[in-house]
Scaffold this active site. Structure first.
Site, PDB file in Angstrom:
ATOM      1  N   SER A   6     121.030 136.682  21.057  1.00 34.23           N
ATOM      2  CA  SER A   6     120.866 138.045  20.549  1.00 34.23           C
ATOM      3  C   SER A   6     120.610 138.988  21.736  1.00 34.23           C
ATOM      4  O   SER A   6     121.416 139.011  22.667  1.00 34.23           O
ATOM      5  CB  SER A   6     119.714 138.062  19.534  1.00 34.23           C
ATOM      6  OG  SER A   6     119.658 139.284  18.866  1.00 34.23           O
ATOM      7  N   ASP A   8     127.995 135.775  11.447  1.00 34.19           N
ATOM      8  CA  ASP A   8     127.112 136.815  12.010  1.00 34.19           C
ATOM      9  C   ASP A   8     127.703 138.200  11.731  1.00 34.19           C
ATOM     10  O   ASP A   8     128.840 138.476  12.120  1.00 34.19           O
ATOM     11  CB  ASP A   8     126.979 136.567  13.518  1.00 34.19           C
ATOM     12  CG  ASP A   8     125.880 137.415  14.180  1.00 34.19           C
ATOM     13  OD1 ASP A   8     125.432 138.405  13.575  1.00 34.19           O
ATOM     14  OD2 ASP A   8     125.499 137.071  15.312  1.00 34.19           O
ATOM     15  N   HIS A  28     123.362 135.797  11.979  1.00 33.51           N
ATOM     16  CA  HIS A  28     122.844 136.033  13.326  1.00 33.51           C
ATOM     17  C   HIS A  28     121.720 135.068  13.700  1.00 33.51           C
ATOM     18  O   HIS A  28     121.577 134.687  14.862  1.00 33.51           O
ATOM     19  CB  HIS A  28     122.359 137.485  13.430  1.00 33.51           C
ATOM     20  CG  HIS A  28     121.960 137.879  14.806  1.00 33.51           C
ATOM     21  ND1 HIS A  28     122.847 137.862  15.868  1.00 33.51           N
ATOM     22  CD2 HIS A  28     120.775 138.276  15.326  1.00 33.51           C
ATOM     23  CE1 HIS A  28     122.215 138.244  16.978  1.00 33.51           C
ATOM     24  NE2 HIS A  28     120.957 138.496  16.669  1.00 33.51           N
ATOM     25  N   ASP A  29     120.906 134.685  12.724  1.00 29.76           N
ATOM     26  CA  ASP A  29     119.755 133.813  13.006  1.00 29.76           C
ATOM     27  C   ASP A  29     120.135 132.355  13.259  1.00 29.76           C
ATOM     28  O   ASP A  29     119.245 131.515  13.406  1.00 29.76           O
ATOM     29  CB  ASP A  29     118.760 133.870  11.839  1.00 29.76           C
ATOM     30  CG  ASP A  29     117.735 134.997  12.016  1.00 29.76           C
ATOM     31  OD1 ASP A  29     117.773 135.684  13.051  1.00 29.76           O
ATOM     32  OD2 ASP A  29     116.902 135.168  11.117  1.00 29.76           O
TER      33      ASP A  29
END
Lengths: 499, 499
Positions: B218, B436, B479-480
Site C-alpha cells: 500500500s 483491489d 487491498h487488504d
C-alpha cells in the site's frame, strides 16, 4: 538541536498573511531571536472550504432556509391524492398520501399506450419540460415527438416517488394524524411501497388497466421490476436500465456511509430541522460520496488525471486536485436542493430492495397484518411476520462482528430466481453498463440469466428476455450513463418498445 | 379522507415504548378520537447509533481523552533523533524530528542483510512482536525465523513514518520553534519526505550503505519506489505490493471524502483538538469510508450478502444490514486509535504521490530553494518552483467545473516512464491483486510495463522486473490481501529476496 532561525525569505515564503513588511534578512533574524513570542516553524494551514460552510450556515440563519423542493406546487406539477391509507412493507402506514406527476403525449382511446417512467433516487417527476413548467427535465432529450420515448406514440407518466420531496408525500409532509411534519416519524418505506402508490394513480386516476411498459433507470430499474411483480397482468413490457434485482453489499456500504455522514451533522437533529438550519454540510458530503459511485475512474482519469487545480500553489487539505474540486462542486449543487430526510428514506429503500420470493412474500404478509390490525382485527404477536418493533432496545451493532450470512449464495440465487419467475413470461429489456460500479454489469447479467431460466422453466425459449450491455468503449460514464449516453441507451429502448 | 384511527394492536405494534397499558381496541379508538394531543401515524424512529456517539463524547469529556497513540514511548519502541532540519517537497520544514523504529534479526558484519520494511497509512513500526513489546505486530506471521521475511537471514527495520502518531514526529508533536503542538501548523509532507527521514536512520544510525531490499505494501509500496529513486545506489532490491507509481483519481476521491468528513466534525476544530474532545465521530466515519476501499464486494457478498443483522426487527437508519454492522465496527475500532491530523496529512501525502519525472524534479528543486532561503540565501519569487503560498486567498473550488487536465494521458504516461527509469536497472518485484479497488491491478501492471520498457531502453531484457498478479481465486480480500493472504504474497516475496 541547533536552533536555527528563519531567514526573511523563508519566513516570507510561508507567512505572507501575517508579515506585512519585508525587513532584510539580518533584521528579521535578529527580531526573531529576541522575540518573546517565537514564531512557529511553519504557518497555520488555511481552510477556506470550512469557512465557506460556516458562511452558508450564517447566511441561512440570517435569510432563512428556502429549500428549492419547498417551491414545488400545483402550479408546476399535477397532484394525485389518495384518501385511503396505504399499508407499507415494513409495518408502517400513511393515512393518506399524494403523488406528484407529469405527463407527455396523449392517452389513446383504449388506454393502451401508457408508459410509466420511474425515477432514480433524487429525481422529480420533471423528466421533460411541460406547459406548466418549461424548465428542461432530467431526460429532456430522451422524451418527445420522434425521440426515443416517442410522445407521438406513447403517453408517458412520470411521478415523484412517495418518500420524495418534489410534491409527493414524504418526510417533509404533514402527518394528518397530528398536524405536525412527519420528519423521522415517517415510516420506513420500500420500493414496493412506491410502486403501489403509483398504481393508484394509474388505476384510479387514469383508469389504465394495462400499461404498455414500465421503465426506469437506477432505482427506477428497481421500481419497474417491483411494479411488474406486484401487478403482473397490468404490464406488457418492462425496461430496467442500470438497475438490479436486489442491492448488493458494496452499494449498501456506500449508501450507509452517506447516511451516517448526514445523520451525524448536528443540524440534522434526528430529522427535526424543518424551519431551522438544515444539515447542508452533511448533505454536501453525502452527495460527494454518492458522486463517486455515479461516475467512474476511467472517466476521471480522462478528464482530470491526478492534476491539481493550481499546481503553483502549496497543496491543501481543502479541495486541491481537479477531482476534488469536481466532487466539491457536485456537493455544492445539491446540498439545499433535496430534502435530507427524503434522501435517508429513499436511500434505505434502495438497500432494502430485494426481488427474492422470500422477501416479497414476507412484505405482502406484513402489509396484510398491518392492515388487519388497523381494522381492529386481532393478530397475535407470534403470528406477525415482523416481530413487534421495540425501538427502544434496538440491537447494538455487533461488537465482535462474527455474524455472517445465514443463507448460502446458492440458496439466495435460487430465492431470487423464484421471485423473478412472475416476470419471466413478460417482455423484458435489461440494460447494463460495464463501467458502472454502483449497479455493476454482472447484476444485470444475473437478472437476465435468472429471467431466461424462469422463461425456459415455463416452456418458453427465453427470447422474451433481451439483454444489452454497454462496453467501456460505448460509455465510460459509469452509473450515470443513462443521463449521458442517450444514443446507446435509446436505440435498444425504442426498438424494444415498438417491436 | 376518512380519519380512521389505530386499533390497539396496531398502536401497540408501533408504540411499545410509550404505551404502557394495553386497552382493548374499541377503548383505544375512542380515546384516540377524543384526545387533545393526537398521536402521530407512526412512531418516531430511534437512533441508538447517534446516542452512542453522544455517550462517547460525554465519557471523553468526563474522563479525558486518552488516545492510544499517546502511550507510545521508548519503553515500547526505539527512537532515532535527527537534530538537523529536514526540508520538505512542498516548501515546509521540520527543524528537528524523530523516527520510531523496531528491528528483528541481526545486522551482519558487512551490513548487507538489512531490509527496510515500509508501512501503510495507519501502521506503526510494530510489524512483529519484540522483547520491548510482546504484542502481536501487523505482520506477525510474515516475519520471523524461517518465515517469508526470514529473520535468520535478514535484519528487518520498520519505522513509523514522519507525519504519523506512533512515536515519529507528526502533527501531534511539539514544534520546537515555539513549544506548542504543531496541529495544522505541521507542514504538508510527501511520501518522498518520509523516505528521506528513514534514510537518516539507515545511514546515520545503522551506517548501512546499501539495503538488501526496500519493501512495502500500500503506501509502503509507494515508499519503496520513492526510496529507490532517491537513493538509487543504496538499494539492491525493491518489493512493491499493492502499491502504485502514482495515485489515481478514484483513490483521491475516496480519500477526499474521508478527509472532508473528518474536517467537518466540529470537534476537529481546524486541527486544534489536543487535550480536548477529539473528532471521534469524524474519524469513525472516515474509517468506515476507507474500509470500503480496503476490502471488496465479492468478499462481502460471500460473508454478508444483503442480509440484515436482525431481520425480525423493523429496518432502521442506524446500522442494520450485516455489512453496515461490519463497517460500523471497523470505524469503532479506530476512532480513538489514530491521531486525526496524522490521518489527514498522510492521506494527503498518498494523493500527492507521483513518480513522474516532472514531479520528482519539481520536488527536488523546491526543497533546495527552501533550504537556500533557510540559510539566508536570496531566492527571488520568480525563480521559485512553487510560488510563495498566499494561504489567505487560496482558490475557491472551481464553480463551473470546466477545468480539465492539461497534460494528455499519453504525455503523463511518458512522464511516469521517465521518472521510473532510475529504477529500471534494479531488481524489482511488483505484486498486484485483481480484487483491489483502491490500488487496482492495472496500476501494478502499468508500473511493471513501464519499468520493463525502461530496462530495455537501457539495453537489458527486462527480466529484472518481476510481476505477480493474484487472481480473484487467489484472494478476494481486495487491498487488504497483504494482511490476509500471506501465503500468496509470501511465496513470491521470499523467492525474490533470496534469488
Amino acid at each position: 538541536m541547533s536552533q536555527r532561525l528563519f531567514s526573511v525569505g523563508f519566513a516570507r515564503h510561508f507567512s505572507r498573511c501575517v508579515v506585512a513588511s519585508k525587513p532584510r534578512a539580518s533584521a528579521a533574524r535578529a527580531a526573531a531571536m529576541s522575540t518573546p513570542n517565537p514564531r512557529p516553524s511553519n504557518p497555520q494551514l488555511s481552510f477556506p472550504c470550512l469557512e465557506k460552510l460556516e458562511q452558508r450556515s450564517q447566511s441561512l440563519v440570517e435569510n432563512g432556509p428556502e429549500p428549492a423542493y419547498a417551491k414545488i406546487t400545483e402550479d408546476k406539477v399535477d397532484i394525485f391524492r389518495s384518501t385511503d391509507p396505504i399499508f407499507l412493507d415494513y409495518g408502517g402506514y400513511l393515512p393518506q398520501f399524494q403523488v406528484a406527476y407529469e405527463t407527455w403525449g396523449t392517452l389513446n382511446s383504449n388506454r393502451s399506450n401508457a408508459i410509466l417512467l420511474q425515477t432514480g433516487l433524487s429525481a422529480s417527476s420533471h423528466a421533460h419540460s411541460t406547459a406548466k413548467n418549461p424548465a428542461k427535465g432530467w431526460w429532456e432529450n430522451f422524451i418527445g415527438p420522434g425521440k426515443y420515448l416517442d410522445t407521438d406514440k406513447y403517453f408517458v407518466i412520470c411521478t415523484n416517488v412517495i418518500g420524495g420531496c418534489f410534491g409527493s408525500t414524504g418526510p417533509s409532509s404533514t402527518d394528518p394524524s397530528d398536524g405536525q411534519v412527519y420528519a423521522t416519524r415517517f415510516p420506513i418505506i420500500s420500493v414496493n411501497d412506491m410502486v403501489r402508490a403509483q398504481h393508484r394513480l394509474v388505476k384510479q386516476h387514469f383508469k389504465i388497466d394495462r400499461l404498455h411498459a414500465v421503465m426506469g433507470s437506477s432505482m427506477g430499474g428497481m421500481q419497474c421490476l417491483a411494479y411488474a411483480h406486484e401487478f403482473t397482468d397490468e404490464v406488457a413490457k418492462v425496461v430496467s436500465i442500470s438497475g438490479c434485482a436486489r442491492s448488493h453489499p458494496y452499494s449498501i456500504a456506500m449508501r450507509h456511509c452517506q447516511r451516517q455522514v448526514l445523520m451525524t451533522d448536528p443540524n440534522w437533529n434526528k430529522g427535526f430541522y424543518y424551519g431551522s438550519l438544515p444539515p447542508h454540510t452533511g448533505m454536501k458530503l453525502a452527495r460527494e460520496i454518492a458522486t463517486i459511485t455515479y461516475r467512474s475512474g476511467p472517466e476521471w482519469e480522462s478528464r482530470f488525471g491526478v492534476e491539481r487545480a493550481d499546481p503553483s500553489k502549496q497543496p491543501a487539505l481543502c479541495p486541491d486536485f481537479l477531482i476534488e474540486t469536481y466532487l466539491d462542486h457536485a456537493g455544492e449543487k445539491w446540498c439545499l436542493e433535496y430534502d435530507p430526510n427524503s434522501f435517508l428514506y429513499i436511500s434505505k429503500a434502495m438497500d432494502l430492495f430485494d426481488m427474492s420470493l422470500s422477501a416479497r412474500t414476507k412484505a405482502a404478509r406484513s402489509r396484510q397484518q398491518t392492515e388487519a390490525r388497523y381494522n381492529g382485527e386481532y393478530v397475535p404477536d407470534s403470528e406477525l411476520e415482523y416481530k413487534p418493533v421495540d425501538q427502544c432496545s434496538f440491537d447494538e451493532p455487533m461488537r465482535e462482528n462474527k455474524r455472517t450470512r445465514r443463507m448460502t449464495p446458492e440458496e439466495a440465487a435460487e430465492d431470487l430466481k423464484r421471485g423473478l419467475a412472475k416476470l419471466a413470461a413478460k417482455e423484458v429489456l435489461v440494460i447494463g453498463v460495464e463501467s458502472d460500479i454502483l449497479f455493476p454489469a454482472w447484476q444485470q447479467r444475473e437478472m437476465a440469466d435468472l429471467l431466461r431460466q424462469g422463461a425456459r422453466e415455463r416452456g418458453g425459449d427465453g427470447s422474451n428476455i433481451r439483454h444489452v450491455e454497454l462496453s467501456k468503449e460505448d460509455s465510460f460514464y459509469g452509473h450515470d450513463t443513462f443521463l449521458l449516453a442517450l444514443d446507446h441507451i435509446g436505440g435498444p429502448v425504442s426498438d424494444f418498445l415498438e417491436n
